[in-house]
Design a protein around this motif. Structure first.
Motif, PDB file in Angstrom:
ATOM      1  N   ILE A   1       2.200  17.261   0.389  1.00 37.67           N
ATOM      2  CA  ILE A   1       2.750  16.128   1.340  1.00 37.67           C
ATOM      3  C   ILE A   1       1.383  15.367   1.983  1.00 37.67           C
ATOM      4  O   ILE A   1       0.536  15.938   2.398  1.00 37.67           O
ATOM      5  CB  ILE A   1       3.430  16.752   2.356  1.00 37.67           C
ATOM      6  CG1 ILE A   1       4.751  17.320   1.920  1.00 37.67           C
ATOM      7  CG2 ILE A   1       3.823  15.553   3.641  1.00 37.67           C
ATOM      8  CD1 ILE A   1       5.421  17.924   3.284  1.00 37.67           C
ATOM      9  N   GLY A   2       1.426  14.108   1.721  1.00 39.23           N
ATOM     10  CA  GLY A   2       0.045  13.426   1.875  1.00 39.23           C
ATOM     11  C   GLY A   2       0.445  11.851   2.492  1.00 39.23           C
ATOM     12  O   GLY A   2       1.441  11.547   2.747  1.00 39.23           O
ATOM     13  N   THR A   3      -0.703  11.025   2.551  1.00 36.14           N
ATOM     14  CA  THR A   3      -0.710   9.781   2.753  1.00 36.14           C
ATOM     15  C   THR A   3      -1.393   9.009   1.633  1.00 36.14           C
ATOM     16  O   THR A   3      -1.996   9.633   1.045  1.00 36.14           O
ATOM     17  CB  THR A   3      -1.159   9.541   4.023  1.00 36.14           C
ATOM     18  OG1 THR A   3      -2.606   9.913   3.963  1.00 36.14           O
ATOM     19  CG2 THR A   3      -0.518  10.045   5.349  1.00 36.14           C
ATOM     20  N   CYS A   4      -1.100   7.795   1.629  1.00 32.33           N
ATOM     21  CA  CYS A   4      -1.487   6.965   0.504  1.00 32.33           C
ATOM     22  C   CYS A   4      -1.502   5.395   0.764  1.00 32.33           C
ATOM     23  O   CYS A   4      -1.105   4.837   1.751  1.00 32.33           O
ATOM     24  CB  CYS A   4      -0.722   7.232  -0.957  1.00 32.33           C
ATOM     25  SG  CYS A   4       0.995   6.421  -0.826  1.00 32.33           S
ATOM     26  N   GLY A   5      -2.208   4.502  -0.180  1.00 31.13           N
ATOM     27  CA  GLY A   5      -2.240   3.325  -0.204  1.00 31.13           C
ATOM     28  C   GLY A   5      -1.419   2.844  -1.076  1.00 31.13           C
ATOM     29  O   GLY A   5      -1.014   3.233  -2.303  1.00 31.13           O
ATOM     30  N   GLY A   6      -0.285   1.852  -0.770  1.00 31.16           N
ATOM     31  CA  GLY A   6       0.609   1.211  -1.722  1.00 31.16           C
ATOM     32  C   GLY A   6      -0.012  -0.018  -2.517  1.00 31.16           C
ATOM     33  O   GLY A   6      -0.769  -0.725  -1.875  1.00 31.16           O
ATOM     34  N   LEU A   7       0.318  -0.146  -3.853  1.00 25.64           N
ATOM     35  CA  LEU A   7      -0.160  -1.139  -4.558  1.00 25.64           C
ATOM     36  C   LEU A   7       0.674  -2.062  -5.049  1.00 25.64           C
ATOM     37  O   LEU A   7       0.379  -2.810  -6.078  1.00 25.64           O
ATOM     38  CB  LEU A   7      -0.824  -0.232  -5.826  1.00 25.64           C
ATOM     39  CG  LEU A   7      -2.099   0.315  -5.451  1.00 25.64           C
ATOM     40  CD1 LEU A   7      -2.392   1.386  -6.526  1.00 25.64           C
ATOM     41  CD2 LEU A   7      -3.240  -0.455  -5.051  1.00 25.64           C
ATOM     42  N   GLN A   8       2.020  -2.172  -4.516  1.00 24.30           N
ATOM     43  CA  GLN A   8       3.032  -3.031  -5.119  1.00 24.30           C
ATOM     44  C   GLN A   8       3.700  -3.626  -3.963  1.00 24.30           C
ATOM     45  O   GLN A   8       3.844  -2.946  -2.551  1.00 24.30           O
ATOM     46  CB  GLN A   8       3.905  -2.276  -6.010  1.00 24.30           C
ATOM     47  CG  GLN A   8       3.600  -1.818  -7.400  1.00 24.30           C
ATOM     48  CD  GLN A   8       3.103  -2.857  -8.158  1.00 24.30           C
ATOM     49  OE1 GLN A   8       3.363  -4.244  -8.339  1.00 24.30           O
ATOM     50  NE2 GLN A   8       1.766  -2.429  -9.023  1.00 24.30           N
ATOM     51  N   PRO A   9       4.310  -4.954  -4.093  1.00 25.48           N
ATOM     52  CA  PRO A   9       5.066  -5.537  -3.010  1.00 25.48           C
ATOM     53  C   PRO A   9       6.213  -4.706  -2.564  1.00 25.48           C
ATOM     54  O   PRO A   9       6.557  -4.682  -1.126  1.00 25.48           O
ATOM     55  CB  PRO A   9       5.612  -6.770  -3.471  1.00 25.48           C
ATOM     56  CG  PRO A   9       4.489  -6.948  -4.721  1.00 25.48           C
ATOM     57  CD  PRO A   9       4.209  -5.708  -5.121  1.00 25.48           C
ATOM     58  N   TYR A  10       6.837  -3.763  -3.391  1.00 24.24           N
ATOM     59  CA  TYR A  10       7.878  -2.872  -3.010  1.00 24.24           C
ATOM     60  C   TYR A  10       7.615  -1.489  -2.710  1.00 24.24           C
ATOM     61  O   TYR A  10       8.385  -0.837  -2.216  1.00 24.24           O
ATOM     62  CB  TYR A  10       8.905  -2.928  -3.999  1.00 24.24           C
ATOM     63  CG  TYR A  10       8.272  -2.416  -5.452  1.00 24.24           C
ATOM     64  CD1 TYR A  10       8.107  -0.836  -5.656  1.00 24.24           C
ATOM     65  CD2 TYR A  10       7.726  -2.977  -6.450  1.00 24.24           C
ATOM     66  CE1 TYR A  10       7.530  -0.396  -6.715  1.00 24.24           C
ATOM     67  CE2 TYR A  10       7.267  -2.664  -7.372  1.00 24.24           C
ATOM     68  CZ  TYR A  10       7.192  -1.111  -7.890  1.00 24.24           C
ATOM     69  OH  TYR A  10       6.581  -0.731  -8.848  1.00 24.24           O
ATOM     70  N   THR A  11       6.041  -1.383  -2.159  1.00 24.12           N
ATOM     71  CA  THR A  11       5.844  -0.157  -1.299  1.00 24.12           C
ATOM     72  C   THR A  11       4.973  -0.387  -0.083  1.00 24.12           C
ATOM     73  O   THR A  11       3.998  -0.311   0.016  1.00 24.12           O
ATOM     74  CB  THR A  11       4.671   0.807  -2.469  1.00 24.12           C
ATOM     75  OG1 THR A  11       3.611  -0.109  -2.819  1.00 24.12           O
ATOM     76  CG2 THR A  11       5.698   1.165  -3.707  1.00 24.12           C
ATOM     77  N   PRO A  12       5.741  -1.235   0.645  1.00 23.29           N
ATOM     78  CA  PRO A  12       5.194  -1.467   2.037  1.00 23.29           C
ATOM     79  C   PRO A  12       4.879  -0.126   3.043  1.00 23.29           C
ATOM     80  O   PRO A  12       5.196   0.818   2.373  1.00 23.29           O
ATOM     81  CB  PRO A  12       6.171  -2.182   2.809  1.00 23.29           C
ATOM     82  CG  PRO A  12       7.477  -1.756   2.080  1.00 23.29           C
ATOM     83  CD  PRO A  12       7.255  -1.325   0.644  1.00 23.29           C
ATOM     84  N   VAL A  13       4.067  -0.448   3.912  1.00 23.31           N
ATOM     85  CA  VAL A  13       3.736   0.562   4.820  1.00 23.31           C
ATOM     86  C   VAL A  13       5.102   1.228   5.369  1.00 23.31           C
ATOM     87  O   VAL A  13       5.986   0.680   5.848  1.00 23.31           O
ATOM     88  CB  VAL A  13       2.914   0.031   5.945  1.00 23.31           C
ATOM     89  CG1 VAL A  13       2.865   1.161   7.221  1.00 23.31           C
ATOM     90  CG2 VAL A  13       1.610  -0.329   5.734  1.00 23.31           C
ATOM     91  N   GLY A  14       5.096   2.618   5.220  1.00 15.15           N
ATOM     92  CA  GLY A  14       6.078   3.527   5.879  1.00 15.15           C
ATOM     93  C   GLY A  14       7.116   4.014   4.503  1.00 15.15           C
ATOM     94  O   GLY A  14       8.026   4.671   4.686  1.00 15.15           O
ATOM     95  N   THR A  15       6.721   3.379   3.251  1.00 14.31           N
ATOM     96  CA  THR A  15       7.567   3.994   2.172  1.00 14.31           C
ATOM     97  C   THR A  15       6.983   5.160   1.775  1.00 14.31           C
ATOM     98  O   THR A  15       5.888   5.661   1.994  1.00 14.31           O
ATOM     99  CB  THR A  15       6.959   2.945   0.821  1.00 14.31           C
ATOM    100  OG1 THR A  15       7.398   1.706   1.296  1.00 14.31           O
ATOM    101  CG2 THR A  15       7.881   3.397  -0.425  1.00 14.31           C
ATOM    102  N   PHE A  16       8.034   6.146   1.437  1.00 14.44           N
ATOM    103  CA  PHE A  16       8.051   7.478   0.847  1.00 14.44           C
ATOM    104  C   PHE A  16       7.964   7.260  -0.694  1.00 14.44           C
ATOM    105  O   PHE A  16       8.735   7.054  -1.190  1.00 14.44           O
ATOM    106  CB  PHE A  16       8.966   8.456   1.213  1.00 14.44           C
ATOM    107  CG  PHE A  16       9.087   8.566   2.778  1.00 14.44           C
ATOM    108  CD1 PHE A  16       8.097   8.335   3.446  1.00 14.44           C
ATOM    109  CD2 PHE A  16      10.418   9.306   3.364  1.00 14.44           C
ATOM    110  CE1 PHE A  16       8.189   8.817   5.097  1.00 14.44           C
ATOM    111  CE2 PHE A  16      10.295   9.660   4.701  1.00 14.44           C
ATOM    112  CZ  PHE A  16       8.975   9.339   5.569  1.00 14.44           C
ATOM    113  N   ILE A  17       6.789   7.753  -1.235  1.00 16.40           N
ATOM    114  CA  ILE A  17       6.676   7.683  -2.735  1.00 16.40           C
ATOM    115  C   ILE A  17       6.628   9.117  -3.311  1.00 16.40           C
ATOM    116  O   ILE A  17       5.763   9.929  -2.851  1.00 16.40           O
ATOM    117  CB  ILE A  17       5.608   6.803  -3.231  1.00 16.40           C
ATOM    118  CG1 ILE A  17       5.467   5.445  -2.746  1.00 16.40           C
ATOM    119  CG2 ILE A  17       5.222   7.187  -4.698  1.00 16.40           C
ATOM    120  CD1 ILE A  17       4.524   4.621  -3.041  1.00 16.40           C
TER     121      ILE A  17
END
Length: 313
Positions: free
Chosen positions: A137-153
């Protein structure tokens, strides 16, 4: 003496059912066991290992995960490694902090596997492999328009820019070599001796299905060897390729696009595959590199992701 994988072993021939089999013995220099019977870095004893394991980067996050446990049987701290074993809704779970980076994942995964599959009394590999379920379980930087802040990947595939898996035998057998070649060509790294040698590894499909459910993005995650330059951040030192992130964001292979940056998923997925364990990574997006947005007050929402993983692991 023989080299088996990355471990120097003494081979001892034993007879089982009329068949000769080599039994591996791990020397003190290769598997370091503390005087109290715990493994060297983690300081965890074999009896405190659970079959279900949650990994977090931040040592402070271990207590947050364990705050949901109904019982606690083990609480050990050593350097950046903090471990608590307990129960959640009848499930025995161990949560361990790894610190930052694939180099620490190498330590944690090898020591966890040793706790599971090497007899600390005889220093010999056990006859039956114990398979573990491991979710980071961690944090990350989103690289697509459909992965905004708060998205779980949930990382369905991981791309290692760290190079760690390249040091282990069997690497090619567990990696997606065609996708590796396509990415190398797309980035223009083919023939560049200064560029990383990325590897592409699938997470365990059953674990991804169970953990991701219907409410997480199933992504392709790049694990980088650093937070700044390797992830395309430029402060005072210029980048070798200022367009690297644009190339990564535009890469597509058989319907897959790269969704996020973090720093551990590839080593976790790769070593788990080589060792026979089930593993995946779940991250919350705290910065979207496309939108140039970030949220530093994410700590309350990360608990939502923790609760989801605890329910599904």
């Amino acid at each position: 003496y023989a080299i088996v994988g990355s471990v120097r072993c003494v081979s001892e021939t034993v007879n089982k059912g009329g068949k000769n089999m080599e039994k591996k013995y791990f020397a003190e220099s290769e598997l370091i066991i503390n005087s109290d019977g715990s493994v060297f870095h983690l300081h965890v004893k074999p009896e405190h290992l659970a079959d279900k394991i949650i990994l977090v980067g931040d040592p402070g996050r271990v207590a947050l995960v364990a705050s949901h446990f109904q019982t606690v049987e083990c609480d050990v701290e050593s350097r950046e490694f903090h471990t608590i074993t307990g129960t959640y809704n009848g499930k025995r779970i161990m949560v361990t902090s790894t610190g930052i980076g694939c180099d620490n994942i190498d330590i944690v995964m090898n020591e966890i596997d040793a706790l599971a599959n090497i007899d600390f009394n005889t220093r010999e590999e056990k006859d039956k492999i114990r398979q573990l379920e491991i979710v980071r379980i961690g944090t990350c930087g989103g690289l697509q328009p459909y992965t905004p802040v708060g998205t779980f990947i949930c990382s369905e595939k991981s791309v290692g820019f760290d190079g760690l898996l390249n040091f282990y035998a069997g690497r090619n057998a567990v990696c997606d070599l065609a996708m590796e070649r396509a990415l190398l060509n797309h980035l223009g790294w083919t023939g560049n001796m200064c560029a990383p040698a990325p590897y592409v590894i699938d997470a365990d499909s059953e674990l991804v299905e169970r953990i991701a459910g219907k409410d997480m993005v199933r992504g392709v995650t790049i694990a980088c060897g650093g937070f700044f330059g390797p992830q395309g951040r430029q402060l005072r030192v210029p980048l070798a390729d200022p367009k690297q992130n644009e190339k990564i964001e535009s890469f597509e292979y058989n319907g897959y696009r790269i969704t996020n940056f973090e720093m551990e998923s590839s080593a976790l997925a790769g070593l788990a595959r080589l060792m026979g364990h089930k593993a995946t990574t779940c991250c919350m997006v705290i910065a979207n590199r496309v939108a140039k947005e970030a949220n530093t007050g994410y700590k309350n929402k990360i608990d939502d992701l923790i609760k989801v993983v605890l329910e599904r692991i």
